[in-house]
Motif scaffolding. Sequence first.
Motif, PDB file in Angstrom:
ATOM      1  N   ILE A 173      28.580  40.249  27.470  1.00 23.21           N
ATOM      2  CA  ILE A 173      27.886  41.484  27.858  1.00 23.21           C
ATOM      3  C   ILE A 173      26.406  41.191  28.050  1.00 23.21           C
ATOM      4  O   ILE A 173      25.786  41.605  29.038  1.00 23.21           O
ATOM      5  CB  ILE A 173      28.089  42.589  26.800  1.00 23.21           C
ATOM      6  N   ILE A 174      25.830  40.434  27.107  1.00 17.78           N
ATOM      7  CA  ILE A 174      24.415  40.044  27.210  1.00 17.78           C
ATOM      8  C   ILE A 174      24.184  39.173  28.448  1.00 17.78           C
ATOM      9  O   ILE A 174      23.196  39.336  29.169  1.00 17.78           O
ATOM     10  CB  ILE A 174      23.965  39.311  25.928  1.00 17.78           C
ATOM     11  N   ASN A 175      25.131  38.252  28.709  1.00 19.14           N
ATOM     12  CA  ASN A 175      25.024  37.395  29.898  1.00 19.14           C
ATOM     13  C   ASN A 175      24.998  38.222  31.183  1.00 19.14           C
ATOM     14  O   ASN A 175      24.219  37.941  32.102  1.00 19.14           O
ATOM     15  CB  ASN A 175      26.181  36.395  29.951  1.00 19.14           C
ATOM     16  N   LEU A 176      25.846  39.262  31.245  1.00 23.03           N
ATOM     17  CA  LEU A 176      25.890  40.103  32.440  1.00 23.03           C
ATOM     18  C   LEU A 176      24.663  40.995  32.536  1.00 23.03           C
ATOM     19  O   LEU A 176      24.179  41.279  33.644  1.00 23.03           O
ATOM     20  CB  LEU A 176      27.172  40.944  32.462  1.00 23.03           C
ATOM     21  N   GLU A 177      24.163  41.447  31.403  1.00 27.57           N
ATOM     22  CA  GLU A 177      22.925  42.231  31.425  1.00 27.57           C
ATOM     23  C   GLU A 177      21.767  41.382  31.951  1.00 27.57           C
ATOM     24  O   GLU A 177      20.914  41.855  32.708  1.00 27.57           O
ATOM     25  CB  GLU A 177      22.602  42.763  30.035  1.00 27.57           C
ATOM     26  N   THR A 178      21.749  40.107  31.560  1.00 28.61           N
ATOM     27  CA  THR A 178      20.716  39.178  32.051  1.00 28.61           C
ATOM     28  C   THR A 178      20.858  38.943  33.552  1.00 28.61           C
ATOM     29  O   THR A 178      19.866  38.838  34.277  1.00 28.61           O
ATOM     30  CB  THR A 178      20.810  37.834  31.303  1.00 28.61           C
ATOM     31  N   LEU A 179      22.106  38.890  34.017  1.00 25.13           N
ATOM     32  CA  LEU A 179      22.360  38.747  35.451  1.00 25.13           C
ATOM     33  C   LEU A 179      21.790  39.939  36.230  1.00 25.13           C
ATOM     34  O   LEU A 179      21.343  39.792  37.360  1.00 25.13           O
ATOM     35  CB  LEU A 179      23.865  38.625  35.699  1.00 25.13           C
ATOM     36  N   ASN A 180      21.839  41.117  35.591  1.00 28.93           N
ATOM     37  CA  ASN A 180      21.310  42.361  36.178  1.00 28.93           C
ATOM     38  C   ASN A 180      21.941  42.680  37.536  1.00 28.93           C
ATOM     39  O   ASN A 180      21.252  42.771  38.568  1.00 28.93           O
ATOM     40  CB  ASN A 180      19.786  42.280  36.310  1.00 28.93           C
ATOM     41  N   PRO A 181      23.263  42.880  37.558  1.00 29.96           N
ATOM     42  CA  PRO A 181      23.923  43.190  38.833  1.00 29.96           C
ATOM     43  C   PRO A 181      23.514  44.562  39.355  1.00 29.96           C
ATOM     44  O   PRO A 181      23.191  45.462  38.567  1.00 29.96           O
ATOM     45  CB  PRO A 181      25.407  43.164  38.468  1.00 29.96           C
ATOM     46  N   CYS A 182      23.538  44.720  40.657  1.00 27.42           N
ATOM     47  CA  CYS A 182      23.264  46.044  41.213  1.00 27.42           C
ATOM     48  C   CYS A 182      24.520  46.906  41.174  1.00 27.42           C
ATOM     49  O   CYS A 182      24.444  48.127  41.205  1.00 27.42           O
ATOM     50  CB  CYS A 182      22.730  45.939  42.635  1.00 27.42           C
ATOM     51  N   ALA A 183      25.698  46.253  41.101  1.00 24.10           N
ATOM     52  CA  ALA A 183      26.955  47.012  41.069  1.00 24.10           C
ATOM     53  C   ALA A 183      28.060  46.208  40.408  1.00 24.10           C
ATOM     54  O   ALA A 183      28.112  44.982  40.539  1.00 24.10           O
ATOM     55  CB  ALA A 183      27.376  47.398  42.487  1.00 24.10           C
ATOM     56  N   ILE A 184      28.927  46.931  39.677  1.00 20.89           N
ATOM     57  CA  ILE A 184      30.176  46.375  39.151  1.00 20.89           C
ATOM     58  C   ILE A 184      31.287  47.227  39.742  1.00 20.89           C
ATOM     59  O   ILE A 184      31.450  48.397  39.385  1.00 20.89           O
ATOM     60  CB  ILE A 184      30.209  46.422  37.614  1.00 20.89           C
ATOM     61  N   ILE A 185      32.024  46.665  40.677  1.00 23.86           N
ATOM     62  CA  ILE A 185      33.028  47.411  41.437  1.00 23.86           C
ATOM     63  C   ILE A 185      34.411  47.176  40.845  1.00 23.86           C
ATOM     64  O   ILE A 185      34.836  46.039  40.652  1.00 23.86           O
ATOM     65  CB  ILE A 185      33.016  46.984  42.915  1.00 23.86           C
ATOM     66  N   ASP A 186      35.111  48.272  40.572  1.00 24.22           N
ATOM     67  CA  ASP A 186      36.450  48.215  39.974  1.00 24.22           C
ATOM     68  C   ASP A 186      37.453  48.747  40.993  1.00 24.22           C
ATOM     69  O   ASP A 186      37.426  49.928  41.364  1.00 24.22           O
ATOM     70  CB  ASP A 186      36.458  49.080  38.704  1.00 24.22           C
ATOM     71  N   PHE A 187      38.355  47.870  41.460  1.00 21.26           N
ATOM     72  CA  PHE A 187      39.351  48.255  42.454  1.00 21.26           C
ATOM     73  C   PHE A 187      40.641  48.811  41.832  1.00 21.26           C
ATOM     74  O   PHE A 187      41.583  49.127  42.561  1.00 21.26           O
ATOM     75  CB  PHE A 187      39.721  47.050  43.329  1.00 21.26           C
ATOM     76  N   ARG A 188      40.703  48.921  40.517  1.00 15.12           N
ATOM     77  CA  ARG A 188      41.933  49.398  39.877  1.00 15.12           C
ATOM     78  C   ARG A 188      42.118  50.906  40.067  1.00 15.12           C
ATOM     79  O   ARG A 188      41.150  51.643  40.253  1.00 15.12           O
ATOM     80  CB  ARG A 188      41.902  49.087  38.377  1.00 15.12           C
ATOM     81  N   ASP A 189      43.381  51.340  39.983  1.00 13.47           N
ATOM     82  CA  ASP A 189      43.628  52.781  40.045  1.00 13.47           C
ATOM     83  C   ASP A 189      43.416  53.399  38.657  1.00 13.47           C
ATOM     84  O   ASP A 189      43.316  52.676  37.656  1.00 13.47           O
ATOM     85  CB  ASP A 189      45.017  53.080  40.617  1.00 13.47           C
ATOM     86  N   PRO A 190      43.305  54.732  38.560  1.00  7.91           N
ATOM     87  CA  PRO A 190      42.992  55.384  37.289  1.00  7.91           C
ATOM     88  C   PRO A 190      43.956  55.046  36.154  1.00  7.91           C
ATOM     89  O   PRO A 190      43.540  54.923  34.994  1.00  7.91           O
ATOM     90  CB  PRO A 190      43.046  56.875  37.634  1.00  7.91           C
TER      91      PRO A 190
END
Length: 249
Positions: free
Chosen positions: A38-55
Amino acid sequence: MLTINSVANFRDVAIGSKMKTNLLFRCAKLSTLNQEDIINLETLNPCAIIDFRDPKEINKAPDNLSKTLLSKYISLPISASTLGRMVTQKKIDGDNVRTYEKVMEESYKLYINNHKHVWKEFIKILLNSDNKPVIFHCSAGKDRTGIASFIIQRILNSSMELIYKNYLLSNKLLTTKAATAEQTTTSSSDNLQVTNTMLSTLGKVKKTYLLSAINEIESKYLTLENYIMKELYFDENDIAKLKKQYSIK
Protein backbone atom coordinates in the motif's frame (compact mmCIF):
# COMPACT_ATOMS: atom_id res chain seq x y z
CA MET A 1 11.12 -1.15 -11.47
CA LEU A 2 8.11 -1.29 -9.14
CA THR A 3 7.56 -4.67 -7.46
CA ILE A 4 4.30 -5.48 -5.67
CA ASN A 5 4.63 -8.94 -4.14
CA SER A 6 1.28 -9.16 -2.36
CA VAL A 7 -0.77 -8.98 -5.58
CA ALA A 8 -0.86 -11.72 -8.22
CA ASN A 9 0.14 -11.03 -11.82
CA PHE A 10 1.40 -7.50 -11.09
CA ARG A 11 3.63 -6.15 -13.88
CA ASP A 12 4.52 -3.24 -16.07
CA VAL A 13 2.53 -3.06 -19.31
CA ALA A 14 5.60 -1.81 -21.21
CA ILE A 15 7.04 -4.35 -23.62
CA GLY A 16 9.91 -4.10 -26.07
CA SER A 17 12.18 -1.08 -26.28
CA LYS A 18 9.67 1.49 -27.52
CA MET A 19 7.30 1.78 -24.53
CA LYS A 20 8.00 3.94 -21.49
CA THR A 21 8.16 1.98 -18.23
CA ASN A 22 6.64 2.81 -14.82
CA LEU A 23 3.54 4.45 -16.29
CA LEU A 24 1.09 1.61 -16.90
CA PHE A 25 0.65 -1.39 -14.60
CA ARG A 26 -1.62 -4.43 -14.86
CA CYS A 27 -2.53 -6.95 -12.18
CA ALA A 28 -5.07 -9.20 -10.52
CA LYS A 29 -7.44 -7.91 -7.82
CA LEU A 30 -5.91 -5.68 -5.14
CA SER A 31 -7.79 -7.33 -2.27
CA THR A 32 -4.56 -9.07 -1.19
CA LEU A 33 -2.56 -5.82 -1.01
CA ASN A 34 -0.53 -5.68 2.22
CA GLN A 35 0.57 -2.62 4.17
CA GLU A 36 4.06 -2.52 2.69
CA ASP A 37 2.70 -2.54 -0.83
CA ILE A 38 0.00 0.00 0.00
CA ILE A 39 2.87 2.35 0.90
CA ASN A 40 4.65 1.40 -2.34
CA LEU A 41 1.55 2.32 -4.37
CA GLU A 42 1.05 5.55 -2.46
CA THR A 43 4.66 6.44 -3.33
CA LEU A 44 3.93 5.63 -6.97
CA ASN A 45 1.07 8.16 -6.74
CA PRO A 46 -1.12 6.81 -9.56
CA CYS A 47 -3.66 9.10 -11.15
CA ALA A 48 -6.11 6.18 -11.42
CA ILE A 49 -6.70 2.61 -10.24
CA ILE A 50 -9.14 1.04 -12.71
CA ASP A 51 -11.16 -2.02 -11.70
CA PHE A 52 -12.74 -3.98 -14.56
CA ARG A 53 -14.58 -6.43 -12.27
CA ASP A 54 -18.35 -6.55 -12.01
CA PRO A 55 -20.08 -5.61 -8.70
CA LYS A 56 -20.52 -9.25 -7.63
CA GLU A 57 -16.78 -9.91 -7.92
CA ILE A 58 -15.96 -6.67 -6.11
CA ASN A 59 -18.27 -7.51 -3.21
CA LYS A 60 -16.52 -10.86 -2.75
CA ALA A 61 -13.03 -9.37 -2.66
CA PRO A 62 -12.94 -5.55 -2.50
CA ASP A 63 -9.61 -3.90 -3.22
CA ASN A 64 -7.66 -3.28 -0.02
CA LEU A 65 -6.87 0.39 -0.60
CA SER A 66 -5.86 3.18 1.75
CA LYS A 67 -7.92 6.35 1.84
CA THR A 68 -5.38 8.00 -0.47
CA LEU A 69 -5.50 5.17 -3.02
CA LEU A 70 -9.28 4.84 -2.75
CA SER A 71 -9.59 8.41 -3.98
CA LYS A 72 -7.98 7.22 -7.26
CA TYR A 73 -10.28 4.18 -7.63
CA ILE A 74 -12.47 3.97 -10.75
CA SER A 75 -14.92 1.14 -11.45
CA LEU A 76 -15.37 0.23 -15.12
CA PRO A 77 -17.25 -3.08 -14.89
CA ILE A 78 -17.04 -5.72 -17.61
CA SER A 79 -18.88 -9.03 -17.48
CA ALA A 80 -19.26 -11.68 -20.15
CA SER A 81 -20.92 -14.21 -17.78
CA THR A 82 -18.26 -16.66 -18.93
CA LEU A 83 -18.70 -19.31 -16.24
CA GLY A 84 -22.48 -19.34 -16.60
CA ARG A 85 -22.17 -19.79 -20.34
CA MET A 86 -19.73 -22.63 -19.76
CA VAL A 87 -22.36 -24.42 -17.66
CA THR A 88 -24.93 -23.93 -20.43
CA GLN A 89 -22.52 -25.11 -23.13
CA LYS A 90 -21.57 -28.19 -21.11
CA LYS A 91 -25.15 -29.45 -21.48
CA ILE A 92 -24.80 -29.18 -25.26
CA ASP A 93 -21.20 -30.17 -26.00
CA GLY A 94 -20.12 -32.05 -22.87
CA ASP A 95 -17.56 -31.46 -20.12
CA ASN A 96 -14.37 -31.08 -22.12
CA VAL A 97 -11.65 -28.50 -22.62
CA ARG A 98 -12.62 -27.53 -26.17
CA THR A 99 -16.20 -26.79 -25.07
CA TYR A 100 -14.90 -24.22 -22.61
CA GLU A 101 -12.19 -22.83 -24.88
CA LYS A 102 -14.89 -21.88 -27.38
CA VAL A 103 -16.78 -20.06 -24.62
CA MET A 104 -13.59 -18.18 -23.70
CA GLU A 105 -13.09 -17.18 -27.34
CA GLU A 106 -16.67 -15.91 -27.48
CA SER A 107 -16.13 -13.92 -24.26
CA TYR A 108 -13.27 -12.06 -25.89
CA LYS A 109 -15.56 -11.07 -28.75
CA LEU A 110 -18.10 -9.82 -26.21
CA TYR A 111 -15.43 -7.72 -24.51
CA ILE A 112 -14.88 -5.93 -27.81
CA ASN A 113 -18.50 -5.60 -28.98
CA ASN A 114 -20.45 -5.10 -25.76
CA HIS A 115 -18.15 -2.89 -23.71
CA LYS A 116 -17.18 -0.04 -26.00
CA HIS A 117 -18.20 2.43 -23.27
CA VAL A 118 -15.58 0.87 -20.97
CA TRP A 119 -12.77 1.11 -23.51
CA LYS A 120 -13.80 4.69 -24.27
CA GLU A 121 -13.50 5.63 -20.57
CA PHE A 122 -10.26 3.66 -20.26
CA ILE A 123 -8.65 5.60 -23.11
CA LYS A 124 -10.01 8.89 -21.74
CA ILE A 125 -8.32 8.17 -18.42
CA LEU A 126 -5.03 7.47 -20.18
CA LEU A 127 -5.31 10.66 -22.22
CA ASN A 128 -5.97 12.71 -19.08
CA SER A 129 -3.38 11.01 -16.87
CA ASP A 130 -0.93 13.93 -17.14
CA ASN A 131 1.98 11.48 -17.33
CA LYS A 132 1.10 9.96 -13.95
CA PRO A 133 0.93 6.16 -13.59
CA VAL A 134 -2.28 4.21 -14.18
CA ILE A 135 -3.00 0.80 -12.64
CA PHE A 136 -5.71 -1.41 -14.13
CA HIS A 137 -6.94 -4.83 -13.10
CA CYS A 138 -9.76 -7.35 -13.10
CA SER A 139 -10.03 -10.48 -10.94
CA ALA A 140 -7.03 -12.44 -12.24
CA GLY A 141 -5.49 -9.74 -14.43
CA LYS A 142 -5.51 -11.94 -17.52
CA ASP A 143 -8.63 -11.58 -19.72
CA ARG A 144 -10.27 -8.16 -19.38
CA THR A 145 -6.93 -6.76 -18.27
CA GLY A 146 -5.33 -8.64 -21.17
CA ILE A 147 -7.60 -6.86 -23.66
CA ALA A 148 -6.81 -3.47 -22.08
CA SER A 149 -3.08 -4.23 -22.31
CA PHE A 150 -3.40 -5.33 -25.93
CA ILE A 151 -5.22 -2.10 -26.86
CA ILE A 152 -2.51 0.17 -25.55
CA GLN A 153 0.40 -2.05 -26.61
CA ARG A 154 -0.90 -2.33 -30.16
CA ILE A 155 -1.71 1.39 -30.44
CA LEU A 156 1.96 1.95 -29.63
CA ASN A 157 2.94 -0.39 -32.48
CA SER A 158 4.36 -3.18 -30.32
CA SER A 159 4.95 -6.35 -32.32
CA MET A 160 2.28 -9.05 -32.10
CA GLU A 161 4.98 -11.54 -31.15
CA LEU A 162 5.81 -9.50 -28.03
CA ILE A 163 2.14 -8.87 -27.27
CA TYR A 164 1.30 -12.58 -27.34
CA LYS A 165 4.35 -13.44 -25.25
CA ASN A 166 3.39 -10.83 -22.65
CA TYR A 167 -0.25 -11.93 -22.66
CA LEU A 168 0.68 -15.58 -22.05
CA LEU A 169 2.80 -14.67 -19.00
CA SER A 170 -0.39 -14.92 -16.94
CA ASN A 171 -0.15 -18.70 -17.20
CA LYS A 172 3.17 -18.59 -15.32
CA LEU A 173 2.16 -15.92 -12.81
CA LEU A 174 -1.23 -17.34 -11.75
CA THR A 175 -2.46 -20.54 -10.15
CA THR A 176 -5.86 -21.84 -11.24
CA LYS A 177 -7.16 -21.17 -7.72
CA ALA A 178 -6.00 -17.55 -7.79
CA ALA A 179 -7.39 -17.07 -11.29
CA THR A 180 -10.86 -18.40 -10.49
CA ALA A 181 -11.36 -17.59 -6.79
CA GLU A 182 -14.25 -15.13 -7.21
CA GLN A 183 -15.79 -16.69 -10.29
CA THR A 184 -19.35 -17.91 -9.81
CA THR A 185 -22.45 -18.10 -11.96
CA THR A 186 -25.57 -16.07 -11.30
CA SER A 187 -27.45 -19.10 -9.99
CA SER A 188 -26.68 -21.48 -7.12
CA SER A 189 -27.99 -24.45 -9.12
CA ASP A 190 -25.61 -23.60 -11.96
CA ASN A 191 -22.72 -23.35 -9.50
CA LEU A 192 -23.28 -27.02 -8.67
CA GLN A 193 -22.64 -27.80 -12.35
CA VAL A 194 -19.16 -26.21 -12.33
CA THR A 195 -16.44 -28.80 -12.98
CA ASN A 196 -12.68 -28.93 -12.48
CA THR A 197 -12.20 -28.99 -16.25
CA MET A 198 -14.28 -25.83 -16.48
CA LEU A 199 -12.25 -24.04 -13.81
CA SER A 200 -8.87 -25.16 -15.14
CA THR A 201 -9.80 -23.84 -18.60
CA LEU A 202 -11.16 -20.59 -17.14
CA GLY A 203 -7.95 -20.14 -15.16
CA LYS A 204 -5.64 -20.07 -18.19
CA VAL A 205 -5.11 -17.89 -21.22
CA LYS A 206 -4.51 -19.11 -24.76
CA LYS A 207 -3.29 -17.27 -27.82
CA THR A 208 -6.56 -18.19 -29.56
CA TYR A 209 -8.53 -16.15 -27.01
CA LEU A 210 -6.73 -12.89 -27.76
CA LEU A 211 -6.70 -13.79 -31.44
CA SER A 212 -10.49 -14.12 -31.28
CA ALA A 213 -10.75 -10.48 -30.13
CA ILE A 214 -8.27 -9.34 -32.77
CA ASN A 215 -10.14 -11.17 -35.53
CA GLU A 216 -13.39 -9.61 -34.32
CA ILE A 217 -11.87 -6.13 -34.55
CA GLU A 218 -10.45 -6.78 -38.01
CA SER A 219 -13.59 -8.41 -39.41
CA LYS A 220 -16.00 -5.74 -38.12
CA TYR A 221 -13.86 -2.62 -37.83
CA LEU A 222 -10.87 -3.39 -40.11
CA THR A 223 -8.17 -2.09 -37.73
CA LEU A 224 -7.75 -1.29 -34.04
CA GLU A 225 -7.24 2.40 -34.82
CA ASN A 226 -10.44 2.40 -36.86
CA TYR A 227 -12.29 0.76 -33.94
CA ILE A 228 -10.95 3.42 -31.57
CA MET A 229 -11.86 6.31 -33.86
CA LYS A 230 -15.17 5.13 -35.36
CA GLU A 231 -16.62 3.16 -32.43
CA LEU A 232 -15.08 4.92 -29.42
CA TYR A 233 -15.14 8.41 -31.01
CA PHE A 234 -11.51 9.42 -30.66
CA ASP A 235 -9.50 11.05 -33.42
CA GLU A 236 -6.00 10.96 -34.86
CA ASN A 237 -4.84 13.65 -32.43
CA ASP A 238 -5.89 11.47 -29.48
CA ILE A 239 -3.97 8.51 -30.83
CA ALA A 240 -0.95 10.74 -31.47
CA LYS A 241 -1.18 11.98 -27.86
CA LEU A 242 -1.23 8.41 -26.53
CA LYS A 243 1.84 7.58 -28.58
CA LYS A 244 3.63 10.67 -27.32
CA GLN A 245 2.75 9.86 -23.69
CA TYR A 246 3.74 6.21 -23.67
CA SER A 247 6.29 5.76 -26.46
CA ILE A 248 10.02 6.33 -26.31
CA LYS A 249 11.08 8.57 -29.18
